[in-house]
Design a protein around this motif. Structure first.
Motif, short mmCIF file in Angstrom:
data_model
loop_
_atom_site.label_atom_id
_atom_site.label_comp_id
_atom_site.label_asym_id
_atom_site.label_seq_id
_atom_site.Cartn_x
_atom_site.Cartn_y
_atom_site.Cartn_z
N ILE A 131 73.78 90.74 76.88
CA ILE A 131 72.57 91.37 76.34
C ILE A 131 71.61 91.59 77.50
CG2 ILE A 131 70.57 91.06 74.83
CD1 ILE A 131 72.33 89.25 73.10
N ALA A 132 71.13 92.80 77.65
CA ALA A 132 70.19 93.12 78.72
C ALA A 132 68.80 92.63 78.33
CB ALA A 132 70.21 94.62 79.01
N LEU A 133 68.62 91.32 78.31
CA LEU A 133 67.36 90.72 77.86
C LEU A 133 66.15 91.29 78.60
CD1 LEU A 133 68.09 86.89 77.56
CD2 LEU A 133 67.71 88.51 75.72
N LEU A 134 66.28 91.46 79.91
CA LEU A 134 65.15 91.87 80.73
C LEU A 134 64.72 93.31 80.46
CD1 LEU A 134 66.36 90.20 84.04
CD2 LEU A 134 64.86 89.24 82.28
N ASP A 135 65.58 94.07 79.79
CA ASP A 135 65.29 95.47 79.48
C ASP A 135 64.82 95.69 78.05
OD1 ASP A 135 66.08 96.18 82.06
OD2 ASP A 135 68.17 96.43 81.45
N LEU A 136 64.71 94.62 77.26
CA LEU A 136 64.28 94.76 75.87
C LEU A 136 62.81 95.15 75.81
CD1 LEU A 136 66.00 91.63 74.29
CD2 LEU A 136 66.80 94.01 74.27
N ALA A 137 62.41 95.67 74.67
CA ALA A 137 61.00 96.03 74.43
C ALA A 137 60.26 94.86 73.81
CB ALA A 137 60.93 97.24 73.50
N VAL A 138 58.96 94.84 74.00
CA VAL A 138 58.11 93.84 73.34
C VAL A 138 58.32 93.97 71.83
CG1 VAL A 138 55.72 93.16 72.86
CG2 VAL A 138 56.37 93.90 75.16
N GLY A 139 58.50 92.84 71.17
CA GLY A 139 58.68 92.84 69.72
C GLY A 139 60.11 92.94 69.26
N THR A 140 61.06 93.05 70.18
CA THR A 140 62.47 93.07 69.80
C THR A 140 62.80 91.76 69.09
OG1 THR A 140 63.09 94.49 71.66
CG2 THR A 140 64.85 93.17 70.66
N ARG A 141 63.55 91.85 68.01
CA ARG A 141 63.95 90.65 67.27
C ARG A 141 65.40 90.31 67.58
NH1 ARG A 141 61.34 92.26 61.53
NH2 ARG A 141 59.18 92.07 62.20
N LEU A 142 65.62 89.06 67.90
CA LEU A 142 66.96 88.54 68.14
C LEU A 142 67.29 87.59 67.00
CD1 LEU A 142 66.55 87.68 71.94
CD2 LEU A 142 67.45 89.80 70.93
N THR A 143 68.33 87.92 66.25
CA THR A 143 68.76 87.05 65.15
C THR A 143 70.00 86.30 65.59
OG1 THR A 143 67.82 88.57 63.54
CG2 THR A 143 69.44 86.97 62.73
N ILE A 144 69.90 84.98 65.51
CA ILE A 144 70.98 84.10 65.95
C ILE A 144 71.24 83.11 64.82
CG2 ILE A 144 71.81 82.61 67.81
CD1 ILE A 144 69.19 83.62 69.35
N ALA A 145 72.35 83.28 64.13
CA ALA A 145 72.75 82.36 63.06
C ALA A 145 71.63 82.09 62.06
CB ALA A 145 73.24 81.04 63.67
N GLY A 146 70.92 83.12 61.67
CA GLY A 146 69.87 82.97 60.68
C GLY A 146 68.49 82.72 61.26
N VAL A 188 58.93 84.08 70.56
CA VAL A 188 58.34 83.23 69.52
C VAL A 188 59.38 83.10 68.41
CG1 VAL A 188 56.51 83.09 67.80
CG2 VAL A 188 56.02 84.00 70.08
N VAL A 189 59.59 81.89 67.95
CA VAL A 189 60.51 81.68 66.83
C VAL A 189 59.81 82.17 65.58
CG1 VAL A 189 61.82 80.01 65.47
CG2 VAL A 189 61.62 79.74 67.96
N SER A 190 60.32 83.26 65.02
CA SER A 190 59.74 83.85 63.82
C SER A 190 60.34 83.25 62.55
CB SER A 190 59.98 85.36 63.80
OG SER A 190 59.47 85.95 64.97
N ARG A 191 61.59 82.79 62.67
CA ARG A 191 62.27 82.13 61.55
C ARG A 191 63.19 81.09 62.15
NH1 ARG A 191 65.23 86.23 58.50
NH2 ARG A 191 66.93 85.83 59.93
N GLY A 192 63.01 79.85 61.77
CA GLY A 192 63.81 78.76 62.31
C GLY A 192 65.21 78.73 61.73
N GLY A 193 66.06 77.97 62.38
CA GLY A 193 67.43 77.81 61.93
C GLY A 193 68.22 77.05 62.97
N THR A 194 69.42 76.67 62.61
CA THR A 194 70.30 75.96 63.54
C THR A 194 71.13 76.97 64.32
OG1 THR A 194 70.39 74.09 62.02
CG2 THR A 194 72.11 74.22 63.71
N VAL A 195 71.09 76.84 65.63
CA VAL A 195 71.80 77.75 66.53
C VAL A 195 72.84 76.93 67.28
CG1 VAL A 195 71.55 79.27 68.52
CG2 VAL A 195 69.77 79.22 66.76
N ALA A 196 74.05 77.47 67.42
CA ALA A 196 75.13 76.77 68.11
C ALA A 196 75.74 77.64 69.20
CB ALA A 196 76.21 76.37 67.10
N HIS A 197 76.36 77.00 70.15
CA HIS A 197 77.04 77.72 71.23
C HIS A 197 78.02 78.73 70.65
CE1 HIS A 197 80.18 78.30 74.29
NE2 HIS A 197 79.16 78.25 75.13
N GLY A 198 77.98 79.93 71.15
CA GLY A 198 78.92 80.97 70.72
C GLY A 198 78.45 81.80 69.54
N ASP A 199 77.31 81.44 68.93
CA ASP A 199 76.80 82.24 67.81
C ASP A 199 76.49 83.66 68.29
OD1 ASP A 199 76.90 80.22 65.92
OD2 ASP A 199 74.78 79.68 66.13
#
Length: 120
Positions: free
Chosen positions: A33-48, A92-103
């Motif tokens: 993922i080109a994290l450094l090229d994302l725009a402000v406000g991009t949402r990353l969803t990881i396992a909920g 900023v964590v907008s919605r919490g959840g459990t994240v695991a390696h490989g998600d």
């Protein structure tokens, strides 16, 4: 929350710096993922869980205590005069959840015009 691309850590390793995931204080290490090229406000969803990207991490001088010379590798001026920050992004964590390696990580651009990330 701090996220960094594993590709940055791998590049540091090729330059002779022994840096493993988590060593730079990041909570999540990504791949492909080109994290450094994302725009402000991009949402990353990881396992909920959802992280909203806010800006580029601006590491402090304390990083030199971990590995001397590392700060210049992560924040430097390019040949064309731009300051390049490679230390990952802050979110900023907008919605919490459990994240695991490989998600898988889903990337959702923000609505409206994209604003590039700046240092935070």
């Amino acid at each position: 929350m701090h996220l960094i691309p594993v590709e940055v850590l791998e590049e540091l390793g090729r330059a002779g710096y022994d840096v493993a995931p988590g060593d730079l204080g990041e909570n999540i290490t990504t791949r492909g993922i080109a994290l450094l090229d994302l725009a402000v406000g991009t949402r990353l969803t990881i396992a909920g869980a959802t992280v909203t990207v806010m800006g580029l991490r601006n590491p402090c001088r304390q990083i030199e205590d971990f590995r001397p010379g590392l700060l210049k590798r992560l924040v430097h001026t390019t040949d064309d005069g731009r300051v390049e920050r490679l230390a990952g992004v802050m979110g900023v964590v907008s919605r919490g959840g459990t994240v695991a390696h490989g998600d898988p990580i889903e990337v959702e651009p923000p609505p409206g015009p994209a604003m590039p990330l700046t240092r935070v």
